[in-house]
Design a protein around this motif. Structure first.
Motif, mmCIF file in Angstrom:
data_model
loop_
_atom_site.group_PDB
_atom_site.id
_atom_site.type_symbol
_atom_site.label_atom_id
_atom_site.label_comp_id
_atom_site.label_asym_id
_atom_site.label_seq_id
_atom_site.Cartn_x
_atom_site.Cartn_y
_atom_site.Cartn_z
ATOM 1 N N VAL A 171 -6.864 6.267 0.692
ATOM 2 C CA VAL A 171 -5.525 5.806 1.069
ATOM 3 C C VAL A 171 -5.149 6.352 2.445
ATOM 4 O O VAL A 171 -4.575 5.623 3.272
ATOM 5 N N TYR A 172 -5.483 7.606 2.699
ATOM 6 C CA TYR A 172 -5.145 8.194 3.997
ATOM 7 C C TYR A 172 -5.904 7.502 5.124
ATOM 8 O O TYR A 172 -5.366 7.313 6.223
ATOM 9 N N GLU A 173 -7.154 7.094 4.866
ATOM 10 C CA GLU A 173 -7.883 6.316 5.871
ATOM 11 C C GLU A 173 -7.110 5.040 6.227
ATOM 12 O O GLU A 173 -7.010 4.673 7.400
ATOM 13 N N LEU B 217 0.829 -1.205 0.000
ATOM 14 C CA LEU B 217 0.000 0.000 0.000
ATOM 15 C C LEU B 217 0.863 1.253 0.000
ATOM 16 O O LEU B 217 0.577 2.227 -0.713
ATOM 17 N N GLU B 218 1.913 1.262 0.799
ATOM 18 C CA GLU B 218 2.790 2.437 0.852
ATOM 19 C C GLU B 218 3.451 2.697 -0.501
ATOM 20 O O GLU B 218 3.589 3.851 -0.925
ATOM 21 N N GLU B 219 3.841 1.639 -1.189
ATOM 22 C CA GLU B 219 4.437 1.798 -2.511
ATOM 23 C C GLU B 219 3.429 2.409 -3.489
ATOM 24 O O GLU B 219 3.772 3.251 -4.326
ATOM 25 N N PHE B 220 2.165 1.978 -3.388
ATOM 26 C CA PHE B 220 1.112 2.548 -4.229
ATOM 27 C C PHE B 220 0.837 4.007 -3.864
ATOM 28 O O PHE B 220 0.544 4.829 -4.737
ATOM 29 N N ALA B 221 0.920 4.335 -2.561
ATOM 30 C CA ALA B 221 0.447 5.626 -2.078
ATOM 31 C C ALA B 221 1.455 6.758 -2.258
ATOM 32 O O ALA B 221 1.059 7.906 -2.468
ATOM 33 N N ARG B 222 2.729 6.490 -2.159
ATOM 34 C CA ARG B 222 3.717 7.580 -2.184
ATOM 35 C C ARG B 222 3.606 8.480 -3.410
ATOM 36 O O ARG B 222 3.667 9.709 -3.284
ATOM 37 N N PRO C 16 -2.339 15.398 5.178
ATOM 38 C CA PRO C 16 -1.091 16.160 5.335
ATOM 39 C C PRO C 16 -0.424 16.428 3.985
ATOM 40 O O PRO C 16 -0.625 15.699 3.010
ATOM 41 N N ALA C 17 0.394 17.482 3.956
ATOM 42 C CA ALA C 17 1.089 17.845 2.713
ATOM 43 C C ALA C 17 2.137 16.798 2.343
ATOM 44 O O ALA C 17 2.372 16.543 1.157
ATOM 45 N N ASP C 18 2.801 16.221 3.324
ATOM 46 C CA ASP C 18 3.833 15.217 3.070
ATOM 47 C C ASP C 18 3.291 13.823 3.344
ATOM 48 O O ASP C 18 2.416 13.635 4.194
ATOM 49 N N LEU D 66 1.073 9.394 -4.952
ATOM 50 C CA LEU D 66 -0.100 10.263 -4.831
ATOM 51 C C LEU D 66 0.241 11.557 -4.114
ATOM 52 O O LEU D 66 -0.396 12.601 -4.345
ATOM 53 N N TRP D 67 1.234 11.509 -3.216
ATOM 54 C CA TRP D 67 1.637 12.723 -2.488
ATOM 55 C C TRP D 67 2.607 13.569 -3.313
ATOM 56 O O TRP D 67 2.786 14.735 -3.029
ATOM 57 N N ARG D 68 3.220 12.976 -4.327
ATOM 58 C CA ARG D 68 4.112 13.745 -5.204
ATOM 59 C C ARG D 68 3.378 14.388 -6.370
ATOM 60 O O ARG D 68 3.899 15.288 -7.022
ATOM 61 N N ASP D 69 2.158 13.906 -6.622
ATOM 62 C CA ASP D 69 1.379 14.415 -7.751
ATOM 63 C C ASP D 69 0.371 15.443 -7.254
ATOM 64 O O ASP D 69 -0.583 15.091 -6.559
ATOM 65 N N PRO D 70 0.537 16.726 -7.596
ATOM 66 C CA PRO D 70 -0.410 17.745 -7.103
ATOM 67 C C PRO D 70 -1.818 17.577 -7.671
ATOM 68 O O PRO D 70 -2.769 18.163 -7.156
ATOM 69 N N HIS D 71 -1.952 16.790 -8.756
ATOM 70 C CA HIS D 71 -3.258 16.606 -9.372
ATOM 71 C C HIS D 71 -3.847 15.234 -9.074
ATOM 72 O O HIS D 71 -4.778 14.796 -9.758
ATOM 73 N N ALA D 72 -3.327 14.559 -8.078
ATOM 74 C CA ALA D 72 -3.840 13.229 -7.735
ATOM 75 C C ALA D 72 -5.310 13.320 -7.341
ATOM 76 O O ALA D 72 -5.761 14.308 -6.744
ATOM 77 N N ASN D 73 -6.066 12.284 -7.683
ATOM 78 C CA ASN D 73 -7.493 12.262 -7.390
ATOM 79 C C ASN D 73 -7.748 12.366 -5.889
ATOM 80 O O ASN D 73 -7.184 11.598 -5.095
ATOM 81 N N ALA D 74 -8.615 13.306 -5.506
ATOM 82 C CA ALA D 74 -8.840 13.580 -4.083
ATOM 83 C C ALA D 74 -9.511 12.400 -3.378
ATOM 84 O O ALA D 74 -9.190 12.100 -2.221
#
Length: 828
Positions: free
Chosen positions: A182-184, A161-166, A228-230, A168-176
């Motif tokens: 993922v954050y849940e 999951l972490e590999e999939f999620a990282r 969070p931003a990071d 998303l935090w680098r892409d400013p246009h990632a789907n909200a």
């Protein structure tokens, strides 16, 4: 009513007797008997637990419906539950209301925190993962979701999951929505790392007593959904001990693991008359998290779990936004899988909250309800929603405003509804059952105090009329299941031989299972030929794919533009330069007709993606029709397995045939053989993934023409005299039609080949699956050789005969209730 409570007590006592008997039996028994005992003990324990429960009333609805404020107003305790314009309720909050004879005001006397078990946390993670996958799949988002298929981070670790999620935090246009889900999961990761030792072994588990002031400070949502931003990296923290003191800080750390918060409130009888309930233990009011919130998948999961035990429900809707899907979905969840769903349907209330936003309707004479609907679209919308939710009884609606007493203007507007109520009563004066009377009473109660006192009366009346009967109905269903298990266990432990008719029944079910296996093989052989797969309307799937490709290619505007340049059947080159009329700067619309293959590449690739998407949508429908044919082919075997008597006999023999697990695995697989709809769609998804996925992202190699080549009508052709005659033949418009046909054929071939590849893979998977299932079908010889073992000398000789006799006695006395409640069946 008294008989209902007495029956609950008898059911509880019976469940406790069964538990004591099971725990007193010799422990050294074969594995199949041990497994049967454990299952019987589980059902007996659930019967005891259910029979002890209070009647409960749940408030459910969308997050902006005002449930928490309304419940606090009903309790006369405005500070008990946190309210806000944003979602605030993050857990199921239960309030146990105990009636007391004296007192000036209600008061909180105790509070508890309950946690999910680790198995339930894994279920929660799976639920959020399913939401995440659905968003990516339905929106066709470019995320590598295939790596998360059949993956649960609680059981399989968090690295994937972490590999999939990282990213998303680098892409400013990632789907909200994807990031929120993922954050849940990441919050669940941190909570499990910190609080895993607090979790009970099974649900519902013990509750931890806490200071009544603690939950409000520690278990509300607050800013916990702010992403969070990071990227939230994993923190290595020491797990809390199992006996840790629950402070506000620790509860915030383990917030996602909390199952429910429970308050105990003493309610003076003069403030709320609960005598209609007739239960000295009082009632339980449950505030459920709001639906349709971003990042609220875990909240929906909790609502689903807790609704299994609710006996009555208030669907709270925002009067101005009543027609939403959330409350209707929860009503379905409340009824789903419950024996007493007819009673549950009758016990449902619809609460139109925030009714102050509806503009009062001026009336001067008796008026029908239909006329009011025509004069106010907002009122008509509310009543439509109330009718749908209540099963066609909008008169069961309560109209409320939780801030009624805080605003003089609201009270003044409410008074203007009294003439409307009187006009409705007057119109229906000759018909006591007319729906106008119910709506009129709701409007008059709203004008009195915002509908709060009316809601209190309706809650008590509904619980008094339906609540205990629903509990009795659920407990009777459990007792019936318990009797079936006891009968099986009795046969296993006492070693009695089956009667001849039982042997005949077993032989019959084996024959039908064998026929089901053969029928599935025949159906799978049909599936091996893609040409015979048809849609629900009978059209061949591949023919529809071909027509879809033709319709796409033949409608391109490029063909018409090019044909406009045809003279006597020959397409001429595009004119270069030429006279322009004054003031005309745009090119002639025909001047952009394509002279090279580049102009055909983009519409081809776009059309290919669209036809592919349509083909795979229809593929799912065609396979669904095929599954329906399979279900019909194995229906006889399925009905036999669903018959309690036949299933019990088969369970007994399979328990002896497979003593390691008591026959559970074999019986489950036989169920799959007779219920292909439970597993074929999953096999189809795997085949689609193996073939490259349900979405086709076309690239250059999908274009069947050489990129960047001139077409025959390009101006460069025919410049040399010796080539002019040959070029003229190539420029005939028939070449254009041939090109169009070739492109349609290429698109058809590409998509049909992809579909055929999926079906070939699916054929192989299903054939292998049915081979495996076929090996699990016992033969008559298998079952005939097996006989229940004689009991050991130390075993109790009478088994469970006295308990079965007691159950039969209870059964005879309770038959009247089983008929009136509509929950009858064997043993009722």
């Amino acid at each position: 009513m008294a008989d209902d409570y007495a029956e609950l007590e008898r059911l509880r006592s019976y469940g406790e007797k069964v538990l004591r008997r099971l725990r007193d039996r010799p422990a050294d028994v074969p594995a199949h008997i041990r497994v049967a005992r454990e299952e019987t003990e589980r059902i007996a324990a659930e019967l005891v637990e259910r029979s002890k429960e209070r009647q409960s009333f749940g408030f459910v609805g969308d997050f902006n419906a005002g449930k928490s404020r309304l419940l606090a107003r009903v309790l006369r305790m405005p500070e008990l539950l946190k309210v806000s314009g944003a979602p605030t309720t993050g857990n199921v909050t239960a309030v146990r209301v105990l009636p007391v004879p004296y007192g000036e005001a209600p008061r909180v006397t105790a509070a508890w925190i309950g946690f999910l078990s680790l198995d339930a946390v894994a279920e929660c993670a799976a639920f959020v993962m399913a939401k995440l996958e659905a968003v990516v799949r339905e929106c066709r988002l470019p995320y590598p979701i295939s790596g998360l298929r059949n993956y649960n981070p609680i059981n399989d670790g968090w690295e994937r999951l972490e590999e999939f999620a990282r990213p998303l935090w680098r892409d400013p246009h990632a789907n909200a929505e994807v990031r929120a889900h993922v954050y849940e999961l990441l919050k669940l990761r941190d909570a499990v790392a910190r609080g895993s030792r607090l979790l009970p072994a099974s649900d519902p588990g013990p509750q931890h007593a806490v200071d009544p002031a603690l939950p409000e400070r520690a278990v509300e949502i607050g800013g916990s959904r702010d992403i969070p931003a990071d990227f939230p990296e994993r923190r290595f923290v020491a797990p809390l001990p199992a006996d840790a003191d629950l402070t506000a800080e620790t509860l915030r750390e383990v917030f996602p693991l909390v199952r429910r918060v429970t308050y105990q409130v003493e309610m003076p009888e003069r403030l709320w008359d609960l005598s209609a309930v007739r239960d000295p233990r009082g009632i339980e009011l449950c505030d459920h998290p709001g639906l349709n919130t971003l990042g609220g998948a875990r909240d929906e999961f909790l609502s689903r779990r807790e609704l299994r035990r609710i006996t009555s429900i208030a669907v709270v809707v925002n009067a101005r936004q009543a027609e939403t899907v959330g409350p209707a979905r929860l009503r379905g969840l409340l009824e789903g899988g419950r024996r007493s769903r007819e009673l549950l349907r009758d016990s449902l209330l619809v609460v139109g909250n925030h009714f102050d936003v509806i503009e009062p309707i001026p009336v001067g004479s008796p008026v029908a309800l239909a006329a009011l609907r025509e004069r106010s679209e907002e009122l008509a919308s509310l009543l439509r929603a109330a009718g749908e939710l209540s099963g066609g009884h909008p008169e069961r609606t309560v109209l409320t405003c939780a801030v009624f007493h805080q605003n003089p203007e609201t009270r003044e507007r409410a008074e203007r509804w009294r003439p409307v109520a009187a006009a409705l009563h007057a119109h229906a004066a000759g018909d006591a059952d007319a729906p106008e009377h119910g709506i009129a009473r709701a409007l008059a109660a709203y004008a009195d105090d915002g509908g709060i006192e009316s809601l209190r009366r309706r809650i008590a009346a509904h619980l008094g009329e339906h609540g205990v009967r629903i509990l009795v109905g659920e407990c009777r269903a459990l007792r019936r299941d318990l009797r079936d298990r006891l009968e099986r266990l009795h046969r296993l432990e006492t070693g009695g031989s089956s009667a001849d008719r039982d042997e005949e029944r077993l032989a019959h079910v084996v024959r039908e299972l064998t026929r089901a296996s053969s029928a599935m093989r025949e159906q799978i052989m049909r599936l091996g030929d893609p040409a015979v797969l048809t849609l629900p309307d009978g059209r061949p799937l591949l023919d529809h794919v071909r027509h879809a490709a033709i319709n796409d290619v033949y409608l391109w505007e490029q063909w018409a533009k090019t044909l406009r340049r045809s003279v006597n059947g020959t397409i001429g080159p595009r004119a270069a330069g030429g006279f322009r009329f004054p003031g005309i700067t745009d090119d002639d619309p025909d001047d952009d007709a394509d002279d090279t293959t580049d102009g055909l590449r983009e519409p081809y690739l776009n059309g290919l993606a669209e036809v592919h998407q349509e083909a795979f949508k229809l593929l799912a429908e065609a396979v669904d029709r095929w599954v329906a044919e399979c279900e019909e082919a194995v229906r006889a075997a399925r009905e036999l397995l669903e018959d309690p008597r036949t299933r019990g006999l088969l369970e007994d023999r399979l328990a002896l045939l497979d003593p390691r697990d008591g026959g559970a695995r074999r019986l489950l697989l036989l169920g799959y053989l007779t219920n292909p709809r439970q597993w074929v769609p999953g096999a189809l998804r795997e085949s689609i993934e193996a073939a490259g996925g349900g979405d086709l992202i076309p690239d250059e190699h999908h274009f069947p023409l050489a990129a960047g080549h001139a077409l025959p009508w390009h101006p460069a052709f025919g410049r040399h005299a010796e080539a002019q005659e040959q070029t003229a033949a190539r420029r005939h418009q028939s070449r254009l039609f041939q090109l169009r046909r070739d492109l349609a054929n290429a698109m058809t071939y590409t998509v049909q080949s992809r579909v055929a590849r999926v079906l070939s893979d699916l054929h192989g998977r299903l054939a292998a699956a049915v081979d495996h299932l076929d090996r699990k079908v016992p033969t008559p010889g298998d079952l005939g050789r097996i006989r229940a073992p004689r009991p050991d000398a130390g075993a109790v000789s009478d088994g469970y005969g006295d308990l079965l006799d007691e159950d039969e006695h209870m059964n005879t006395g309770g038959g009247r209730h089983g008929t009136s409640f509509g929950i009858g069946g064997p043993g009722f």
